[in-house]
Scaffold this motif. Structure first.
Motif, short mmCIF file in Angstrom:
data_model
loop_
_atom_site.label_atom_id
_atom_site.label_comp_id
_atom_site.label_asym_id
_atom_site.label_seq_id
_atom_site.Cartn_x
_atom_site.Cartn_y
_atom_site.Cartn_z
N CYS A 1 0.78 -1.10 0.07
CA CYS A 1 0.03 -0.02 0.03
C CYS A 1 0.72 1.34 0.06
CB CYS A 1 -0.86 0.07 1.29
SG CYS A 1 -2.38 -0.92 1.01
N LEU B 1 -10.81 3.98 6.05
CA LEU B 1 -11.20 3.37 4.55
C LEU B 1 -12.66 2.85 4.78
CD1 LEU B 1 -7.99 1.38 3.34
CD2 LEU B 1 -8.77 3.68 2.34
N GLU C 1 -15.06 -1.39 1.24
CA GLU C 1 -14.41 -1.82 0.15
C GLU C 1 -12.72 -1.46 0.04
OE1 GLU C 1 -16.44 -1.41 -3.91
OE2 GLU C 1 -14.75 0.10 -4.10
N GLY C 2 -12.52 -0.40 0.60
CA GLY C 2 -11.12 -0.01 0.88
C GLY C 2 -10.51 -0.91 1.88
N ILE D 1 -11.22 -4.20 2.47
CA ILE D 1 -11.23 -5.58 1.78
C ILE D 1 -9.90 -5.32 0.91
CG2 ILE D 1 -12.26 -7.25 0.35
CD1 ILE D 1 -14.98 -6.39 1.56
N GLY D 2 -9.96 -4.39 0.16
CA GLY D 2 -8.62 -4.01 -0.86
C GLY D 2 -7.53 -4.22 -0.06
N VAL D 3 -7.22 -3.58 1.17
CA VAL D 3 -6.06 -3.73 1.86
C VAL D 3 -5.76 -5.17 2.38
CG1 VAL D 3 -5.04 -3.32 4.23
CG2 VAL D 3 -6.11 -1.37 2.85
N LEU E 1 -6.85 -8.04 0.79
CA LEU E 1 -6.72 -8.79 -0.35
C LEU E 1 -5.18 -8.63 -0.85
CD1 LEU E 1 -10.09 -8.12 -2.47
CD2 LEU E 1 -9.01 -10.42 -1.77
N LEU E 2 -4.59 -7.47 -0.41
CA LEU E 2 -3.11 -7.34 -0.77
C LEU E 2 -2.11 -8.18 0.17
CD1 LEU E 2 -3.15 -3.51 -1.78
CD2 LEU E 2 -2.80 -5.49 -3.21
#
Lengths: 179, 179
Positions: free
Chosen positions: B31, B61, B64-65, B67-69, B71-72
């Motif tokens: 990130c 966040l 969605e943000g 979950i984005g973190v 998923l990385l």
């Protein structure tokens, strides 16, 4: 981002998280997190759906996050263009806008106003160069220098979203628009 | 992140945006945006101030943000550890936790529960491996599999913040804690 190889929406929906972040990780410059967050909302209906989700991610960031996005962008016609350190997308866009072949006079003007702008706001001036001629952009830079920081954060973010939409059009077939 | 070279807070405050993102871009796994956003709040008072700003970025966040973190992040003892594709920080942490030398039985158990967890939640199980023994983590994975998705998003995010705080301690001298 190569315009000769564009995904249909079904192909986009079939990508793994790793593949999606690899392909869409620079729709918002250097923001893998934007792509990763957008991925979590699949399946996507169409091009417009993907575009909207990238826009929503950026708009929903708080002020610090928005400045973070802005700071990850390079200067127009700046040092990174000269030294070949731009992302492939930025290099291509700056070339389309003619920023890799400025006259000496244009270059000095750009450097002067980029410097003034960054001194005032502590973040770079962003404008979608594919939509405007370089003369217009240079004039906008001078005009926008007079704005408040709040206005410039929002103006830069609007430009980030325009740039992202054009990058997405290079990657996904937009059936609705017939593109 | 090399523990032998740690910054004092004044050194951190003296870094350019480019240097800061290079050094702190993986405090939250993959990130760069987190580091870029945190940079915009400098100067920092001390270690705790930097830590809090990373935490605030992640907590602010939207769903969605977050979950984005999540998923990385890589799987614990997963494919990327085997194929040498982990970030330096993750590789080191998984080694400290003993996840690079699981018994055959432990490995099979881990693979089974990682798979079940990912099938249910569509994101990976995250736990700070430097704070727990592998036996505890394996048990937690089984227990947490029974939770709701809302609980698991928040639990994973708490772990992301713990991992980030330890990564920051490898980078910045914490004067207050005498570390």
């Amino acid at each position: 981002m190569n315009s000769s190889k564009r995904f249909g929406i079904n192909e986009v929906n079939g990508l793994s998280h790793e593949e999606f972040v690899k392909c869409f990780g620079n729709v918002v410059e250097h923001c893998a997190l934007a792509a990763s967050a957008v991925y979590s909302s699949r399946p996507f209906k169409n091009f417009e759906d993907v575009r909207n989700r990238f826009e929503n991610f950026v708009r929903n960031l708080n002020q610090e996050g928005k400045i973070g996005v802005i700071l990850l962008h390079p200067d127009l016609a700046g040092k990174m263009l000269k030294t070949g350190q731009l992302t492939a997308e930025s290099r291509r866009e700056q070339a389309i806008g003619g920023f890799d072949s400025l006259t000496q006079e244009e270059h000095e003007k750009m450097a002067k106003w980029n410097g003034l702008y960054k001194n005032k706001f502590r973040f770079p001036f962003i404008q979608c160069v594919r939509e405007n001629k370089k003369e217009v952009i240079l004039r906008n830079l001078e005009i926008r220098y007079g704005n408040s920081i709040e206005v410039e954060i929002e103006t830069n973010i609007n430009e980030v979203i325009k740039i992202g939409a054009l990058r997405l059009k290079d990657l996904i077939v937009d059936v609705k628009a017939g593109l």
